[in-house]
Enzyme design. Structure first.
Site, short mmCIF file in Angstrom:
data_model
loop_
_atom_site.label_atom_id
_atom_site.label_comp_id
_atom_site.label_asym_id
_atom_site.label_seq_id
_atom_site.Cartn_x
_atom_site.Cartn_y
_atom_site.Cartn_z
N LYS A 112 -26.16 8.28 -0.44
CA LYS A 112 -24.77 8.70 -0.59
C LYS A 112 -24.14 8.11 -1.86
O LYS A 112 -23.20 8.67 -2.41
CB LYS A 112 -23.94 8.26 0.62
CG LYS A 112 -24.46 8.72 1.98
CD LYS A 112 -24.33 10.21 2.20
CE LYS A 112 -24.50 10.61 3.65
NZ LYS A 112 -25.83 10.36 4.21
C1 LIG Z 1 -26.63 11.14 5.02
C2 LIG Z 1 -28.05 10.77 5.12
C3 LIG Z 1 -29.04 11.73 5.38
C4 LIG Z 1 -28.70 13.18 5.63
O1 LIG Z 1 -28.23 13.82 4.46
P1 LIG Z 1 -27.41 15.20 4.57
O2 LIG Z 1 -26.97 15.50 3.20
O3 LIG Z 1 -26.27 14.92 5.50
O4 LIG Z 1 -28.34 16.21 5.13
C5 LIG Z 1 -30.35 11.32 5.41
N1 LIG Z 1 -30.69 10.03 5.24
C6 LIG Z 1 -29.77 9.08 4.99
C7 LIG Z 1 -30.20 7.67 4.84
C8 LIG Z 1 -28.43 9.40 4.92
O5 LIG Z 1 -27.52 8.46 4.69
#
Ligand SMILES: *Cc1c(COP(=O)(O)O)cnc(C)c1O
Length: 496
Positions: A112
């Site tokens: 993120k």
């Molecule tokens: C948010 C997240 C995901 C999922 O990603 P999306 O874009 O919501 O599909 C997968 N792994 C981690 C560690 C995340 O923080």
């Protein structure tokens, strides 16, 4: 050519990229989508010699066309700096024949950060461009990682406040500690009694609450979103797929034009949608492999054409993927419906009333680039253990889901195409699950003992993000019911 954005539920109104970023979600509840996806203006060969920041500029200037060169370059320089613990920003690590694209070298050690370190800068720039004087209130629901990454991005940023709702019993102990120790007068963190979908639904309701919007406007405040429904999250995520391809080319791992597959551990469908956009921009990507955990709505969707959220919500060791309503899928649905906002709106209405919808045969035929599968809790743990046993490389639980699904894909299809696996979190963020997978004896240890042990057995230094929370005091201890979210927001904002 200028790219404008319209809602997935209303094809009429068009806004600029900066307006879409400021607004977050469209007023009709739809998501903003670009009216066309431009093709990269430079060759992969030329990109091979560019830095992450330069690559980001090449991608973002095509999709955020109303930002000037100076504005974009300034946002990029502020975002991708020494907050990342490697100059490469997103290194590729080869293990067992696949390439793990490590997206966890930023401030909060999950992918993120890739988007949330730039979003605050894009948002403030967007506010200036549109002569918005209101203070921007970022309202966010998190399954664990978005919350901290958004808090870290917006903390102390002038002209903004940020409110984060997380499921009180649905995040890892490290994730919770990261959030509740967040500093900054403009930050608010609240646990809710409910799961992530409750938090996300509550946030969407608040966004569409006209009365609240008016009350806020009277106080010089307006909402925006840092969730992956914001186009300002999605666009920066396209960058690392372009970068990964160029990097493989540079290192001679692939020939120019050779197609690669991409595996993405998926929850809200933002990251994999970014890979799909990268493919549409001209990155030679063959299959987009969508990996789910036991909350396998997406796997069922790709195999049957029916999206059905009516099922038990499971708490797993990969909590950031514990999601039954994958918001960003709406952008794909809109697209395969032939950019038909009405048809998409009908399906989303069916999802909201009955919890499900089915796509047509014609729409299904446009999904051949996608492959869906899932890994259960045992398979995920076994993958962490075998990868560690075979190579010494330690996967986090989310990446392990992707890795296990990749093995299933290869067994299913015998496809030997070179593959990039999005590695979305540092194993230090999910230490207990990771260490237990390697050996159940570790369960006796405390959270931070485990951190030190992981550092030892994995031969990696403890990330700064973890060191910081070791002794940090808890600054946020609010907990509320999912029905109380509006009252809590008003209280924080000082609205009577
Ligand atoms: C948010 C997240 C995901 C999922 O990603 P999306 O874009 O919501 O599909 C997968 N792994 C981690 C560690 C995340 O923080």
């Amino acid at each position: 050519m200028e790219v404008l954005y319209s809602s997935t539920r209303d094809g009429e109104k068009k806004v600029t990229a900066s307006q879409a970023i400021l607004q977050g979600l469209s007023e009709d509840g739809g998501l903003f989508v670009p009216d066309h996806i431009p093709t990269l203006a430079v060759t992969m060969k030329a990109l091979a010699d560019k830095s992450y920041q330069e690559t980001a500029y090449e991608v973002m200037r095509l999709l955020l066309t109303d930002f000037t060169q100076e504005e974009l370059k300034d946002c990029i320089a502020r975002a991708y700096d020494s907050k990342f613990d490697t100059e490469e920003i997103a290194p590729l690590v080869e293990a067992e024949g696949a390439y793990y694209l490590e997206l966890f070298h930023g401030a909060t050690i999950a992918f993120k950060d890739m988007a949330l370190s730039i979003l605050p800068h894009l948002m403030i720039t967007a506010a200036k461009k549109n002569h918005v004087d209101n203070e921007i209130v970022i309202l966010t629901a998190t399954s664990g990682d978005t919350g901290k990454a958004a808090l870290a991005g917006f903390a102390g940023v002038k002209g903004t406040k940020i409110i984060v709702f997380y499921p009180k019993n649905g995040v890892s102990p490290i994730q919770e500690k990261q959030m509740v120790t967040q500093k900054g007068d403009n930050t608010f963190v609240v646990g809710i009694h409910g799961n992530f979908d409750d938090a996300q639904t509550g946030v969407k309701t608040l966004f569409n609450d006209r009365e609240l919007a008016e009350e806020m406007a009277a106080q010089g405040l307006q909402f925006s979103s840092a969730n992956s429904i914001n186009i300002g999250r999605l666009v920066p995520q396209v960058v690392y797929y372009v970068y990964a391809y160029a990097k493989l080319l540079k290192e001679g791992k692939i020939a120019d034009g050779e197609k690669i597959n991409v595996v993405v551990p998926t929850g809200n469908f933002g990251n994999i949608l970014a890979a799909f956009y990268a493919k549409n921009m001209g990155v030679p990507i063959a299959k987009l492999i969508c990996a789910s955990n036991e909350n396998k709505v997406l796997y069922d969707f790709f195999t049957t054409g029916e999206y059905d959220r009516n099922r038990e919500f499971k708490l797993t060791s990969s909590p950031s993927m514990d999601i039954l309503i994958s918001s960003n899928l709406e952008r794909l649905i809109y697209r395969i419906a032939g950019n038909d906002a009405k048809k998409n709106a009908e399906m989303m209405a069916a999802l909201s009333s009955g919890g499900k919808y089915s796509i047509t045969q014609g729409m299904r035929e446009q999904l051949t680039d996608f492959y869906g599968n899932f890994a259960d809790e045992n398979e995920t743990a076994a993958r962490i253990k075998s990868m560690y046993g075979n190579t010494g490389y330690v996967l986090d639980t989310h990446t392990a889901v992707a890795s296990a699904v990749y093995q299933k894909y290869v067994a299913d299809t015998k496809d030997q195409t070179k593959t990039v696996i999005a590695s979305t979190a540092s194993p230090f963020k999910f230490t207990r699950s990771v260490m237990n997978a390697i050996d159940p004896k570790y369960d006796a240890m405390g959270d931070f003992e485990l951190v030190d042990e992981l550092s030892k057995i994995g031969n990696v230094a403890v990330p700064k993000a973890i060191e910081e929370i070791r002794t940090a005091p808890v600054l946020h201890d609010h907990v509320c019911d999912k029905t109380e979210m509006k009252a809590v927001v008003k209280q924080f904002l000082g609205i009577e």
